[in-house]
Design a protein around this motif. Structure first.
Motif, PDB file in Angstrom:
ATOM      1  N   LEU A  47     -24.565 -11.817 -31.167  1.00 41.25           N
ATOM      2  CA  LEU A  47     -25.124 -10.491 -31.398  1.00 41.25           C
ATOM      3  C   LEU A  47     -24.919  -9.586 -30.178  1.00 41.25           C
ATOM      4  O   LEU A  47     -24.532  -8.418 -30.309  1.00 41.25           O
ATOM      5  N   ILE A  48     -25.169 -10.115 -29.004  1.00 43.78           N
ATOM      6  CA  ILE A  48     -25.057  -9.327 -27.779  1.00 43.78           C
ATOM      7  C   ILE A  48     -23.600  -8.944 -27.505  1.00 43.78           C
ATOM      8  O   ILE A  48     -23.308  -7.790 -27.156  1.00 43.78           O
ATOM      9  N   LEU A  49     -22.678  -9.879 -27.692  1.00 41.55           N
ATOM     10  CA  LEU A  49     -21.263  -9.555 -27.475  1.00 41.55           C
ATOM     11  C   LEU A  49     -20.792  -8.507 -28.469  1.00 41.55           C
ATOM     12  O   LEU A  49     -20.039  -7.591 -28.115  1.00 41.55           O
ATOM     13  N   SER A  91     -20.108  -0.963 -28.994  1.00 43.28           N
ATOM     14  CA  SER A  91     -20.534   0.253 -28.281  1.00 43.28           C
ATOM     15  C   SER A  91     -19.411   0.771 -27.381  1.00 43.28           C
ATOM     16  O   SER A  91     -19.171   1.989 -27.306  1.00 43.28           O
ATOM     17  N   LEU A  92     -18.732  -0.142 -26.705  1.00 48.43           N
ATOM     18  CA  LEU A  92     -17.622   0.257 -25.842  1.00 48.43           C
ATOM     19  C   LEU A  92     -16.548   0.996 -26.630  1.00 48.43           C
ATOM     20  O   LEU A  92     -16.075   2.065 -26.219  1.00 48.43           O
ATOM     21  N   GLU A 120     -11.198 -10.227 -31.937  1.00 43.01           N
ATOM     22  CA  GLU A 120     -11.390  -9.312 -33.067  1.00 43.01           C
ATOM     23  C   GLU A 120     -11.287  -7.841 -32.676  1.00 43.01           C
ATOM     24  O   GLU A 120     -11.242  -6.972 -33.548  1.00 43.01           O
ATOM     25  N   ILE A 121     -11.238  -7.564 -31.388  1.00 43.55           N
ATOM     26  CA  ILE A 121     -11.193  -6.160 -30.945  1.00 43.55           C
ATOM     27  C   ILE A 121      -9.860  -5.475 -31.257  1.00 43.55           C
ATOM     28  O   ILE A 121      -9.853  -4.355 -31.787  1.00 43.55           O
ATOM     29  N   PRO A 122      -8.702  -6.093 -30.976  1.00 47.42           N
ATOM     30  CA  PRO A 122      -7.433  -5.402 -31.285  1.00 47.42           C
ATOM     31  C   PRO A 122      -7.256  -5.037 -32.761  1.00 47.42           C
ATOM     32  O   PRO A 122      -6.953  -3.872 -33.063  1.00 47.42           O
ATOM     33  N   PRO A 123      -7.454  -5.969 -33.715  1.00 49.68           N
ATOM     34  CA  PRO A 123      -7.257  -5.563 -35.111  1.00 49.68           C
ATOM     35  C   PRO A 123      -8.292  -4.573 -35.614  1.00 49.68           C
ATOM     36  O   PRO A 123      -7.999  -3.736 -36.468  1.00 49.68           O
ATOM     37  N   THR A 124      -9.510  -4.645 -35.094  1.00 55.36           N
ATOM     38  CA  THR A 124     -10.573  -3.760 -35.565  1.00 55.36           C
ATOM     39  C   THR A 124     -10.428  -2.351 -35.016  1.00 55.36           C
ATOM     40  O   THR A 124     -10.648  -1.368 -35.727  1.00 55.36           O
ATOM     41  N   PHE A 125     -10.045  -2.247 -33.748  1.00 54.99           N
ATOM     42  CA  PHE A 125     -10.052  -0.937 -33.092  1.00 54.99           C
ATOM     43  C   PHE A 125      -8.671  -0.462 -32.627  1.00 54.99           C
ATOM     44  O   PHE A 125      -8.563   0.598 -32.022  1.00 54.99           O
ATOM     45  N   ILE A 134     -28.132  -4.373 -21.508  1.00 55.26           N
ATOM     46  CA  ILE A 134     -26.853  -4.168 -22.195  1.00 55.26           C
ATOM     47  C   ILE A 134     -26.401  -2.718 -22.026  1.00 55.26           C
ATOM     48  O   ILE A 134     -25.226  -2.433 -21.798  1.00 55.26           O
ATOM     49  N   GLU A 135     -27.340  -1.795 -22.121  1.00 57.34           N
ATOM     50  CA  GLU A 135     -27.031  -0.372 -21.948  1.00 57.34           C
ATOM     51  C   GLU A 135     -26.412  -0.109 -20.579  1.00 57.34           C
ATOM     52  O   GLU A 135     -25.394   0.590 -20.462  1.00 57.34           O
ATOM     53  N   LYS A 136     -27.013  -0.659 -19.535  1.00 55.55           N
ATOM     54  CA  LYS A 136     -26.472  -0.472 -18.185  1.00 55.55           C
ATOM     55  C   LYS A 136     -25.055  -1.010 -18.080  1.00 55.55           C
ATOM     56  O   LYS A 136     -24.178  -0.390 -17.468  1.00 55.55           O
ATOM     57  N   LEU A 137     -24.837  -2.166 -18.677  1.00 60.06           N
ATOM     58  CA  LEU A 137     -23.509  -2.774 -18.624  1.00 60.06           C
ATOM     59  C   LEU A 137     -22.487  -1.920 -19.348  1.00 60.06           C
ATOM     60  O   LEU A 137     -21.420  -1.607 -18.798  1.00 60.06           O
ATOM     61  N   VAL A 138     -22.790  -1.524 -20.577  1.00 61.01           N
ATOM     62  CA  VAL A 138     -21.833  -0.748 -21.367  1.00 61.01           C
ATOM     63  C   VAL A 138     -21.476   0.557 -20.670  1.00 61.01           C
ATOM     64  O   VAL A 138     -20.296   0.945 -20.595  1.00 61.01           O
ATOM     65  N   GLU A 139     -22.471   1.240 -20.134  1.00 58.13           N
ATOM     66  CA  GLU A 139     -22.198   2.519 -19.469  1.00 58.13           C
ATOM     67  C   GLU A 139     -21.245   2.343 -18.295  1.00 58.13           C
ATOM     68  O   GLU A 139     -20.353   3.171 -18.077  1.00 58.13           O
ATOM     69  N   GLN A 140     -21.410   1.267 -17.544  1.00 56.99           N
ATOM     70  CA  GLN A 140     -20.537   1.041 -16.395  1.00 56.99           C
ATOM     71  C   GLN A 140     -19.151   0.567 -16.815  1.00 56.99           C
ATOM     72  O   GLN A 140     -18.153   0.931 -16.187  1.00 56.99           O
ATOM     73  N   VAL A 141     -19.077  -0.233 -17.865  1.00 56.71           N
ATOM     74  CA  VAL A 141     -17.777  -0.709 -18.328  1.00 56.71           C
ATOM     75  C   VAL A 141     -16.965   0.431 -18.932  1.00 56.71           C
ATOM     76  O   VAL A 141     -15.741   0.497 -18.750  1.00 56.71           O
ATOM     77  N   VAL A 142     -17.615   1.339 -19.641  1.00 52.64           N
ATOM     78  CA  VAL A 142     -16.901   2.493 -20.199  1.00 52.64           C
ATOM     79  C   VAL A 142     -16.194   3.257 -19.085  1.00 52.64           C
ATOM     80  O   VAL A 142     -15.004   3.593 -19.199  1.00 52.64           O
ATOM     81  N   GLU A 143     -16.899   3.528 -18.008  1.00 52.56           N
ATOM     82  CA  GLU A 143     -16.306   4.252 -16.883  1.00 52.56           C
ATOM     83  C   GLU A 143     -15.096   3.514 -16.325  1.00 52.56           C
ATOM     84  O   GLU A 143     -14.069   4.120 -16.004  1.00 52.56           O
TER      85      GLU A 143
END
Length: 271
Positions: free
Chosen positions: A201-203, A209-210, A81-86, A46-55
């Motif tokens: 949980l993973i999503l 994190s993103l 849920e991402i638009p209303p939350t963030f 998950i860490e590898k994925l998030v780091e690459q998606v952030v970029e």
């Protein structure tokens, strides 16, 4: 290599209909306790994925979830849920389900068996190399999902998957496989249970994190949340009061004028 179908294997429990309600609940809970250790094992991937998606997102990329049935619904739930939350646009994280929106509530027969349909659905979004596609399938063998990630990867798009079987065809078709091996379901093959819990949980971990790394959280507060109801207006007002020391009336007025906690903080601290 043939994948091991743990998700379809026999439950560790038998004669469920003869159990008392308490026995059923305690047994289900005992199985659910196995989810967290399985998810913990996936954190490096998950860490590898998030780091690459952030970029990629910093350059205008988007995140796509592709799934069928329960997996597709969980992707849509997380994305919605991402638009209303963030406070981000609704096209930053996009959930897709085999059969389209009608499949969110009712199964669309055979849609998940179409290996070309997933890629066709992605193309409707003018998908590009800055985007990321995450296939979600407990079994790891859903044709709709496999076809989508395979074609995306062929076009140079970053791909990942969330699955609950080891060494699956889906995992072989992506750059970053995330395999949460939670074991047989309490009701044999009912992947809406432990498998679905692990996927949610993973999503949650991926997108939360993103958004934090993209600057959508301050301290531990959702300072960019949309003010869609009175509860969130009250929450935002309290954040401003805590951060700037203003009285409730002033904080509320500023919040409604600027539209988000973050915009208030930027405006007031810029004075």
């Amino acid at each position: 290599m043939t994948s091991e179908s743990i998700t379809e294997s026999e439950s560790l429990y038998n004669d469920l209909e003869n159990m008392s309600v308490r026995q059923l609940l305690e047994s289900i809970h005992e199985e659910d306790r196995k989810v967290l250790p399985a998810v913990q094992q996936t954190i490096p991937q998950i860490e590898k994925l998030v780091e690459q998606v952030v970029e990629r997102m910093q350059q205008g990329g988007r995140l796509f979830y592709v799934g069928a049935g329960t997996s597709g619904r969980l992707g849509i739930l997380d994305a919605s849920e991402i638009p209303p939350t963030f406070g981000v646009d609704s096209d930053l994280v996009i959930g897709m389900i085999a059969g389209g929106d009608q499949a969110i509530r009712k199964a669309v027969e055979a849609a998940e068996d179409n290996v070309e349909l997933g890629w066709q659905d992605l193309q409707a979004y003018q998908i590009s190399k800055l985007d990321t596609v995450v296939g979600i399938a407990a079994s790891g063998r859903t044709p709709y999902v496999i076809g989508a990630v395979r074609r995306a990867r062929e076009h140079g798009i970053l791909t990942a998957c969330v699955t609950n079987n080891p060494n699956s065809e889906l995992a072989r078709q992506v750059d970053l496989p995330i395999e949460a091996i939670v074991g047989p379901e309490f009701v044999s093959g009912s992947t809406r249970m432990k498998s679905g819990t692990s996927q949610k949980l993973i999503l949650n971990m991926i997108t939360t994190s993103l958004m934090i790394k993209l600057g959508k959280v301050k301290g531990n507060k959702m300072v960019n949340m949309q003010l869609t109801n009175q509860k969130l207006i009250v929450r935002g007002t309290r954040m401003i009061m805590d951060e700037l020391g203003y009285d409730e009336g002033t904080a509320r007025q500023l919040l409604l004028m600027h539209g988000s906690v973050n915009k208030v903080l930027e405006a007031e601290k810029g004075k």
